[in-house]
Design a protein around this motif. Structure first.
Motif, PDB file in Angstrom:
ATOM      1  N   ILE A 123     -27.349  -7.707 -31.973  1.00 33.63           N
ATOM      2  CA  ILE A 123     -27.144  -9.093 -31.548  1.00 33.63           C
ATOM      3  C   ILE A 123     -27.642 -10.006 -32.667  1.00 33.63           C
ATOM      4  O   ILE A 123     -28.785  -9.876 -33.119  1.00 33.63           O
ATOM      5  CB  ILE A 123     -27.942  -9.409 -30.253  1.00 33.63           C
ATOM      6  CG1 ILE A 123     -27.648  -8.396 -29.151  1.00 33.63           C
ATOM      7  CG2 ILE A 123     -27.692 -10.839 -29.804  1.00 33.63           C
ATOM      8  CD1 ILE A 123     -26.258  -8.446 -28.602  1.00 33.63           C
ATOM      9  N   LEU A 124     -26.777 -10.907 -33.114  1.00 37.49           N
ATOM     10  CA  LEU A 124     -27.171 -11.886 -34.129  1.00 37.49           C
ATOM     11  C   LEU A 124     -27.592 -13.156 -33.408  1.00 37.49           C
ATOM     12  O   LEU A 124     -26.815 -13.734 -32.640  1.00 37.49           O
ATOM     13  CB  LEU A 124     -26.001 -12.181 -35.074  1.00 37.49           C
ATOM     14  CG  LEU A 124     -25.398 -10.982 -35.816  1.00 37.49           C
ATOM     15  CD1 LEU A 124     -24.234 -11.449 -36.683  1.00 37.49           C
ATOM     16  CD2 LEU A 124     -26.438 -10.260 -36.636  1.00 37.49           C
ATOM     17  N   GLU A 125     -28.835 -13.583 -33.648  1.00 38.79           N
ATOM     18  CA  GLU A 125     -29.336 -14.827 -33.066  1.00 38.79           C
ATOM     19  C   GLU A 125     -29.138 -15.916 -34.115  1.00 38.79           C
ATOM     20  O   GLU A 125     -29.602 -15.797 -35.244  1.00 38.79           O
ATOM     21  CB  GLU A 125     -30.795 -14.656 -32.671  1.00 38.79           C
ATOM     22  CG  GLU A 125     -30.972 -13.565 -31.625  1.00 38.79           C
ATOM     23  CD  GLU A 125     -32.416 -13.291 -31.233  1.00 38.79           C
ATOM     24  OE1 GLU A 125     -33.266 -14.189 -31.447  1.00 38.79           O
ATOM     25  OE2 GLU A 125     -32.679 -12.192 -30.729  1.00 38.79           O
ATOM     26  N   LEU A 126     -28.459 -16.963 -33.711  1.00 40.47           N
ATOM     27  CA  LEU A 126     -28.024 -17.989 -34.657  1.00 40.47           C
ATOM     28  C   LEU A 126     -28.885 -19.239 -34.606  1.00 40.47           C
ATOM     29  O   LEU A 126     -29.563 -19.509 -33.618  1.00 40.47           O
ATOM     30  CB  LEU A 126     -26.557 -18.342 -34.378  1.00 40.47           C
ATOM     31  CG  LEU A 126     -25.601 -17.144 -34.360  1.00 40.47           C
ATOM     32  CD1 LEU A 126     -24.197 -17.593 -33.969  1.00 40.47           C
ATOM     33  CD2 LEU A 126     -25.595 -16.432 -35.688  1.00 40.47           C
ATOM     34  N   GLU A 127     -28.812 -20.010 -35.699  1.00 43.86           N
ATOM     35  CA  GLU A 127     -29.596 -21.232 -35.840  1.00 43.86           C
ATOM     36  C   GLU A 127     -29.232 -22.258 -34.766  1.00 43.86           C
ATOM     37  O   GLU A 127     -30.074 -23.046 -34.338  1.00 43.86           O
ATOM     38  CB  GLU A 127     -29.328 -21.808 -37.238  1.00 43.86           C
ATOM     39  CG  GLU A 127     -30.331 -22.795 -37.732  1.00 43.86           C
ATOM     40  CD  GLU A 127     -30.103 -23.112 -39.204  1.00 43.86           C
ATOM     41  OE1 GLU A 127     -31.096 -23.118 -39.947  1.00 43.86           O
ATOM     42  OE2 GLU A 127     -28.946 -23.339 -39.607  1.00 43.86           O
ATOM     43  N   ASN A 128     -27.993 -22.247 -34.279  1.00 45.30           N
ATOM     44  CA  ASN A 128     -27.554 -23.206 -33.255  1.00 45.30           C
ATOM     45  C   ASN A 128     -27.958 -22.776 -31.846  1.00 45.30           C
ATOM     46  O   ASN A 128     -27.578 -23.401 -30.872  1.00 45.30           O
ATOM     47  CB  ASN A 128     -26.041 -23.435 -33.332  1.00 45.30           C
ATOM     48  CG  ASN A 128     -25.230 -22.196 -33.010  1.00 45.30           C
ATOM     49  OD1 ASN A 128     -25.769 -21.156 -32.622  1.00 45.30           O
ATOM     50  ND2 ASN A 128     -23.921 -22.295 -33.203  1.00 45.30           N
ATOM     51  N   GLY A 129     -28.733 -21.672 -31.734  1.00 44.06           N
ATOM     52  CA  GLY A 129     -29.240 -21.225 -30.436  1.00 44.06           C
ATOM     53  C   GLY A 129     -28.355 -20.208 -29.741  1.00 44.06           C
ATOM     54  O   GLY A 129     -28.752 -19.643 -28.721  1.00 44.06           O
ATOM     55  N   GLU A 130     -27.182 -19.958 -30.248  1.00 44.30           N
ATOM     56  CA  GLU A 130     -26.288 -18.987 -29.631  1.00 44.30           C
ATOM     57  C   GLU A 130     -26.609 -17.574 -30.127  1.00 44.30           C
ATOM     58  O   GLU A 130     -27.212 -17.397 -31.176  1.00 44.30           O
ATOM     59  CB  GLU A 130     -24.821 -19.331 -29.924  1.00 44.30           C
ATOM     60  CG  GLU A 130     -24.369 -20.611 -29.246  1.00 44.30           C
ATOM     61  CD  GLU A 130     -22.865 -20.824 -29.376  1.00 44.30           C
ATOM     62  OE1 GLU A 130     -22.114 -19.838 -29.411  1.00 44.30           O
ATOM     63  OE2 GLU A 130     -22.467 -21.996 -29.451  1.00 44.30           O
ATOM     64  N   LYS A 131     -26.170 -16.613 -29.337  1.00 44.40           N
ATOM     65  CA  LYS A 131     -26.311 -15.204 -29.711  1.00 44.40           C
ATOM     66  C   LYS A 131     -24.925 -14.577 -29.640  1.00 44.40           C
ATOM     67  O   LYS A 131     -24.185 -14.817 -28.678  1.00 44.40           O
ATOM     68  CB  LYS A 131     -27.241 -14.470 -28.748  1.00 44.40           C
ATOM     69  CG  LYS A 131     -28.673 -14.951 -28.801  1.00 44.40           C
ATOM     70  CD  LYS A 131     -29.537 -14.173 -27.820  1.00 44.40           C
ATOM     71  CE  LYS A 131     -30.972 -14.678 -27.861  1.00 44.40           C
ATOM     72  NZ  LYS A 131     -31.832 -13.921 -26.943  1.00 44.40           N
ATOM     73  N   ILE A 132     -24.591 -13.783 -30.672  1.00 42.66           N
ATOM     74  CA  ILE A 132     -23.295 -13.106 -30.676  1.00 42.66           C
ATOM     75  C   ILE A 132     -23.505 -11.640 -31.075  1.00 42.66           C
ATOM     76  O   ILE A 132     -24.491 -11.295 -31.722  1.00 42.66           O
ATOM     77  CB  ILE A 132     -22.286 -13.769 -31.656  1.00 42.66           C
ATOM     78  CG1 ILE A 132     -22.772 -13.647 -33.098  1.00 42.66           C
ATOM     79  CG2 ILE A 132     -22.018 -15.208 -31.259  1.00 42.66           C
ATOM     80  CD1 ILE A 132     -21.721 -13.990 -34.135  1.00 42.66           C
ATOM     81  N   TYR A 133     -22.564 -10.797 -30.667  1.00 45.35           N
ATOM     82  CA  TYR A 133     -22.588  -9.419 -31.132  1.00 45.35           C
ATOM     83  C   TYR A 133     -22.199  -9.405 -32.609  1.00 45.35           C
ATOM     84  O   TYR A 133     -21.357 -10.198 -33.046  1.00 45.35           O
ATOM     85  CB  TYR A 133     -21.613  -8.549 -30.331  1.00 45.35           C
ATOM     86  CG  TYR A 133     -22.083  -8.263 -28.925  1.00 45.35           C
ATOM     87  CD1 TYR A 133     -23.088  -7.326 -28.702  1.00 45.35           C
ATOM     88  CD2 TYR A 133     -21.542  -8.931 -27.834  1.00 45.35           C
ATOM     89  CE1 TYR A 133     -23.532  -7.061 -27.418  1.00 45.35           C
ATOM     90  CE2 TYR A 133     -21.982  -8.673 -26.547  1.00 45.35           C
ATOM     91  CZ  TYR A 133     -22.982  -7.728 -26.348  1.00 45.35           C
ATOM     92  OH  TYR A 133     -23.429  -7.465 -25.082  1.00 45.35           O
ATOM     93  N   ALA A 134     -22.807  -8.520 -33.374  1.00 45.22           N
ATOM     94  CA  ALA A 134     -22.557  -8.470 -34.814  1.00 45.22           C
ATOM     95  C   ALA A 134     -21.086  -8.224 -35.134  1.00 45.22           C
ATOM     96  O   ALA A 134     -20.558  -8.766 -36.102  1.00 45.22           O
ATOM     97  CB  ALA A 134     -23.426  -7.392 -35.459  1.00 45.22           C
ATOM     98  N   ASP A 135     -20.421  -7.421 -34.315  1.00 44.61           N
ATOM     99  CA  ASP A 135     -19.009  -7.141 -34.600  1.00 44.61           C
ATOM    100  C   ASP A 135     -18.082  -8.284 -34.190  1.00 44.61           C
ATOM    101  O   ASP A 135     -16.874  -8.219 -34.419  1.00 44.61           O
ATOM    102  CB  ASP A 135     -18.572  -5.825 -33.962  1.00 44.61           C
ATOM    103  CG  ASP A 135     -18.714  -5.809 -32.447  1.00 44.61           C
ATOM    104  OD1 ASP A 135     -19.341  -6.730 -31.902  1.00 44.61           O
ATOM    105  OD2 ASP A 135     -18.213  -4.858 -31.829  1.00 44.61           O
TER     106      ASP A 135
END
Length: 151
Positions: A123-135
């Motif tokens: 899981i990539l945690e992003l600067e804008n507060g969202e989380k996405i799967y790496a793929d």
């Protein structure tokens, strides 16, 4: 006239396949056999015995070190956090979704600030507060590379 037992024929003998690996158990068996069958009038030289034990100890240490290195490499290859840690500081472009409808909304870009895992997925945690799967990343950019390119 005496008869020959057919079970003694060479073609009836089971074929023995030697093991290509000589481990510490086999080494100890050979050493013990050597000690049991030595000539009592001419026993094994103690220096030879010490030398063989030193070789055995060295062999065991190398096997343990090899196992430890293999375990370390396997753990690094398996962990999604380590696998995707190079993404820290990079900007990813991804498709965002409306949580209520599940429909695609817009393509966003944000910087990766942390990498975590959930059920084996990165899981990539992003600067804008969202989380996405790496793929789910559509594109990865290195802002540091773009800054040096502009100069």
């Amino acid at each position: 006239m005496a008869k020959i037992d057919p079970s003694l024929y060479l073609h009836n003998q089971k074929e023995r396949t030697p093991s290509p690996n000589l481990g510490k158990d086999e080494f100890l068996k050979i050493l013990m056999t050597q000690l049991k069958n030595q000539d009592p009038t001419n026993p094994m030289d103690d220096r030879q015995f010490v030398s063989q034990m030193a070789e055995f100890s060295s062999l065991e240490q190398m096997m343990n070190m090899s196992n430890s290195i293999n375990t370390l490499v396997e753990s690094q290859l398996v962990s999604p956090v380590i696998k995707y840690s190079h993404m820290l500081g990079k900007e990813v472009t991804y498709q965002s979704y409306d949580e209520e409808t599940g429909k695609e909304t817009e393509i966003k870009t944000s910087r990766v600030v942390a990498v975590s895992q959930n059920e084996g997925w990165a899981i990539l945690e992003l600067e804008n507060g969202e989380k996405i799967y790496a793929d789910a990343a559509l594109q990865v950019n290195d802002p540091a590379f773009e800054e040096t390119e502009d100069k």
